[in-house]
Scaffold this motif. Structure first.
Motif, PDB file in Angstrom:
ATOM      1  N   LYS A   1      36.783 -66.251  -1.899  1.00  0.00           N
ATOM      2  CA  LYS A   1      37.687 -65.182  -2.256  1.00  0.00           C
ATOM      3  C   LYS A   1      39.009 -65.303  -1.245  1.00  0.00           C
ATOM      4  O   LYS A   1      38.711 -65.530  -0.117  1.00  0.00           O
ATOM      5  N   ALA A   2      39.970 -65.034  -1.991  1.00  0.00           N
ATOM      6  CA  ALA A   2      41.320 -65.171  -1.119  1.00  0.00           C
ATOM      7  C   ALA A   2      42.271 -64.281  -1.592  1.00  0.00           C
ATOM      8  O   ALA A   2      42.178 -63.462  -2.329  1.00  0.00           O
ATOM      9  N   LYS A   3      43.344 -64.425  -1.001  1.00  0.00           N
ATOM     10  CA  LYS A   3      44.703 -63.326  -1.436  1.00  0.00           C
ATOM     11  C   LYS A   3      45.814 -64.256  -1.589  1.00  0.00           C
ATOM     12  O   LYS A   3      46.116 -65.510  -0.997  1.00  0.00           O
ATOM     13  N   CYS A   4      46.550 -63.942  -2.746  1.00  0.00           N
ATOM     14  CA  CYS A   4      47.705 -64.798  -3.066  1.00  0.00           C
ATOM     15  C   CYS A   4      48.824 -64.539  -2.003  1.00  0.00           C
ATOM     16  O   CYS A   4      49.238 -63.475  -1.580  1.00  0.00           O
ATOM     17  N   PRO A   5      49.255 -65.889  -1.669  1.00  0.00           N
ATOM     18  CA  PRO A   5      50.402 -65.680  -0.683  1.00  0.00           C
ATOM     19  C   PRO A   5      51.690 -65.308  -0.956  1.00  0.00           C
ATOM     20  O   PRO A   5      52.428 -65.196  -0.181  1.00  0.00           O
ATOM     21  N   VAL A   6      51.782 -65.118  -2.187  1.00  0.00           N
ATOM     22  CA  VAL A   6      53.003 -64.602  -2.900  1.00  0.00           C
ATOM     23  C   VAL A   6      53.042 -63.194  -3.115  1.00  0.00           C
ATOM     24  O   VAL A   6      53.903 -62.303  -2.666  1.00  0.00           O
ATOM     25  N   CYS A   7      52.091 -62.830  -3.775  1.00  0.00           N
ATOM     26  CA  CYS A   7      51.843 -61.378  -4.294  1.00  0.00           C
ATOM     27  C   CYS A   7      50.751 -60.612  -3.475  1.00  0.00           C
ATOM     28  O   CYS A   7      50.849 -59.123  -3.735  1.00  0.00           O
TER      29      CYS A   7
END
Ligand SMILES: [Zn+2]
Length: 53
Positions: free
Chosen positions: A36-42
Motif C-alpha cells: 500500500k502506498a500513495k501516488c506521489p503525483v495525486c
C-alpha cells in the motif's frame, strides 16, 4: 514483528499511469500480501498485489 516495506511500480487508477512509490506491505484475510502506498503525483491510495504470504 518488523514492518515490511515495498518500493517499486504501482498503477495509479486516477492518473492512469504507473508510478514509483514506497509503502508498507500488509497481509489481508485471505493471506495475500499487498503493498500500500500513495501516488506521489495525486495522493491517491495505491495497492499492489504481491502474492501469497
Ligand atoms: Zn496518481
Amino acid at each position: 514483528m518488523a514492518e515490511e516495506t515495498y518500493e517499486g511500480e504501482f498503477y495509479c487508477v486516477k492518473c492512469k499511469a504507473k508510478r514509483e512509490a514506497k509503502g508498507n506491505v500488509v497481509v489481508n484475510a485471505k493471506g495475500t500480501r499487498m503493498a500500500k502506498a500513495k501516488c506521489p503525483v495525486c495522493g491517491t491510495n495505491l495497492n499492489r498485489i504481491l502474492g501469497k504470504a
